[in-house]
Write an enzyme that holds these catalytic residues in place. Structure first.
Site, mmCIF file in Angstrom:
data_model
loop_
_atom_site.group_PDB
_atom_site.id
_atom_site.type_symbol
_atom_site.label_atom_id
_atom_site.label_comp_id
_atom_site.label_asym_id
_atom_site.label_seq_id
_atom_site.Cartn_x
_atom_site.Cartn_y
_atom_site.Cartn_z
ATOM 1 N N ASN A 187 10.155 50.982 49.934
ATOM 2 C CA ASN A 187 10.887 49.708 49.912
ATOM 3 C C ASN A 187 10.312 48.797 48.832
ATOM 4 O O ASN A 187 10.285 49.228 47.670
ATOM 5 C CB ASN A 187 11.046 49.081 51.316
ATOM 6 N N ASP A 188 9.883 47.593 49.156
ATOM 7 C CA ASP A 188 9.606 46.575 48.128
ATOM 8 C C ASP A 188 8.804 47.057 46.917
ATOM 9 O O ASP A 188 7.782 47.725 47.075
ATOM 10 C CB ASP A 188 8.773 45.421 48.707
ATOM 11 N N ASP A 242 2.867 38.632 51.744
ATOM 12 C CA ASP A 242 3.461 38.828 50.418
ATOM 13 C C ASP A 242 2.879 37.919 49.333
ATOM 14 O O ASP A 242 3.608 37.164 48.674
ATOM 15 C CB ASP A 242 4.993 38.650 50.482
#
Ligand SMILES: *[C@@H]1O[C@H](CO)[C@@H](O)[C@H](O)[C@H]1NC(C)=O
Ligand SMILES: *[C@@H]1O[C@H](CO)[C@@H](O)[C@H](O)[C@H]1NC(C)=O
Ligand SMILES: *[C@@H]1O[C@H](CO)[C@@H](O)[C@H](O)[C@H]1NC(C)=O
Ligand SMILES: *[C@@H]1O[C@H](CO)[C@@H](O)[C@H](O)[C@H]1NC(C)=O
Length: 517
Positions: free
Chosen positions: A62-63, A183
């Site tokens: 993902n990210d 994050d």
């Protein structure tokens, strides 16, 4: 009886022991991940594997994380579970590139091998200091989310520092809920290191927090950079913060932002705030807010500044809460990154252009001028394929609509349609092949965005197709639409043009993308 039961008990005990070993957190090491990848990567099914987009060798991604130019090469890390096609026990995968479209897989950079990150080495960023690469990331564990540092001398192997975690719940402001704190986007300004992170407020909204440091290890809270409203989702993720064309830009990925018109239709939405930061108070003064991609699959954007002064961004080319066809079909992998895009600000808003390097790989298959389309489906010789780039500039003065059907076969097609009356551009995958289900209310199959026509009623479209993706840049990147597709028909490679009324394609180019060039 006994001689039958004992082996069974022994077998059960042994399998329990093996399971216990397999699921013990310390078993998730970088070495084990890299061995697993080497042994199993050839087993992935290539049917939908992107050709020129970054993907992992096997498993789930993902990210994008830690995007940086380091020692002359572009490095991109990513949220990664090599062992399965689900977002579980997240590692940091790693690839590098000289030109942003030939990617070389590198060993996994970090595994969930410490108490503070036992449930995942979550998203973060990197920065160069004294020639070393520092990664700042979120450690996810049953004890919560904390920010951690790992250091690399060579950009490949990382050591998590003894001082970890460097930011924890006690560093949060009083309006924050401690369980969502993640994050970190680390950067340097005027000889001070800053990190922008996100947390959830007690009002269940997102916010971006700013901390500062002189050494990347000791951090002081500076400010709440920006607090989201109730209309801007229940939590923000993946902040990106940079200066661009004389403005400050804050990009965040918002969870469950309620839809308004054509906007925020997916479960989660990427927003760009453009404005100015007051560095004394540490507050962001917002001048405009806009969703940056109106397709079905776009999330967690992250950017770098390169040695040519370009702000280049990559996003995860999928969306949470959906069915993932390559997982459901047991193809051994899920997820890819968008084509890297160069950002600029035009007329107060973000515009996105595909990185110019990709043009080196173009093999022109068709170049045409002044093709008049009327009310019938037109096929153009040479314009077909499952990986390519199509660019058209079309005069819609006498048209009601203009449609390009991509990956077209007998029963399948992906439909890009411009409606002249409403000035809306839509990308529809309802007839594409494998249907994707998701947690959104209808319409799940199509997304649209308003794109005013340019001078002389011209519409320009640049479209990148890559096996299981379509990325559309409209009118020089003022709007983009990014969507995954999973055609099932053999030879679903057709590209067809349809007009209502009369549309004149002034310029058309179609290229194959050849990575051997
Ligand atoms: C929570 O929301 C209320 C009402 O919208 C507002 O007055 C208050 O300041 C908010 N609290 C925080 C900590 O943001
Ligand atoms: C396309 O048509 C326009 C208008 O008729 C003309 O001016 C132009 O030269 C043509 N372009 C080419 C490449 O033929
Ligand atoms: C996908 O969904 C569309 C819209 O609901 C439907 O018309 C179509 O038959 C479905 N296709 C498949 C392959 O299930
Ligand atoms: C369209 O094609 C013509 C002829 O090749 C070229 O001169 C012109 O620059 C093109 N226009 C755009 C906007 O690319």
């Amino acid at each position: 009886m006994a001689e039958h039961i004992y082996p069974v008990i022994l077998a059960l005990f042994m399998s329990y022991l093996l399971c216990a070993l397999a699921y013990k957190d310390s078993e998730y090491t970088v070495q084990r991940a890299n061995e697993y990848i080497e042994e199993n990567k050839y087993s992935v099914d290539k049917t939908y594997r992107p050709h020129y987009h970054l993907k992992a060798p096997i498993g789930w991604i993902n990210d994008p994380n830690g995007f940086i130019q380091y020692q002359g090469e572009y490095h991109l890390f990513y949220q990664y579970n090599p062992y399965s096609t689900t977002a579980n026990k997240i590692h940091w995968g790693h690839a590098k590139s000289k030109d942003l479209y030939h990617w070389e897989d590198l060993p996994v950079a970090m595994a969930p091998d410490h108490d503070y990150d036992s449930d995942g080495v979550f998203s973060g960023t990197t920065i160069e200091k004294d020639g070393k690469l520092y990664a700042m990331y979120t450690g996810n564990s049953p004890n919560g989310q904390v920010q951690c540092i790992a250091v690399s001398e060579d950009g490949i192997t990382f050591d998590k520092i003894a001082e970890n975690p460097v930011l924890k719940a006690s560093d949060l402001p009083s309006n924050a809920q401690p369980q969502d704190f993640r994050d970190p986007k680390v950067f340097k300004k005027d000889d001070i290191y800053y990190v922008a992170t996100v947390s959830k407020t007690i009002n269940n909204t997102g916010q971006v927090l700013l901390y500062q440091s002189s050494d990347l290890i000791q951090w002081q809270f500076k400010s709440i950079l920006l607090e989201g409203t109730e209309e801007q989702g229940i939590m923000w993720e993946c902040p990106d913060l940079f200066e661009l064309d004389g403005k400050d830009v804050l990009i965040i990925s918002s969870i469950q932002m309620p839809a308004v018109g054509d906007d925020y239709r997916n479960t989660d939405t990427v927003l760009a705030f453009i404005g100015e930061i007051d560095w004394t108070s540490g507050e962001f003064h917002v001048e405009s807010v806009k969703e940056i991609d109106h397709g079905l699959d776009f999330y967690a954007s992250q950017s770098l500044l390169d040695d040519k002064g370009r702000r280049i961004s990559v996003s995860w080319m999928n969306m949470w809460g959906r069915s993932y066809p390559t997982a459901d079909l047991n193809q051994g992998w899920v997820g890819a990154m968008t084509l890297p895009r160069e950002f600029h600000i035009e007329n107060g808003y973000l515009v996105q252009k595909p990185i110019s390097e990709i043009a080196v790989a173009y093999v022109y298959a068709a170049i045409l001028h002044n093709v008049t389309l009327t009310d019938k489906t037109t096929v153009i010789s040479g314009v077909a394929g499952e990986t390519g780039q199509l660019e058209v500039i079309v005069d819609l003065s006498a048209a009601n609509s203009f449609t390009i059907e991509i990956r077209a076969a007998k029963n399948e097609k992906t439909v890009l349609r411009y409606d002249v009356l409403t000035q809306e551009l839509s990308l529809d995958r309802s007839q594409t092949g494998v249907n994707i289900t998701g947690s959104e209310n209808p319409p799940l199959f199509a997304r649209q965005v308003k794109v005013p026509l340019g001078d002389n009623n011209l519409l320009s479209l640049q479209i990148f197709v890559d096996k299981s993706s379509v990325e559309v840049f409209a009118n020089g990147g003022v709007e983009t639409l990014t969507t995954t597709i999973y055609p099932t028909e053999e030879l679903a490679q057709g590209i067809q043009f349809v007009a209502e009324g009369e549309a004149i394609i002034q310029n058309l180019t179609y290229c194959h993308i050849d990575l051997t060039i």
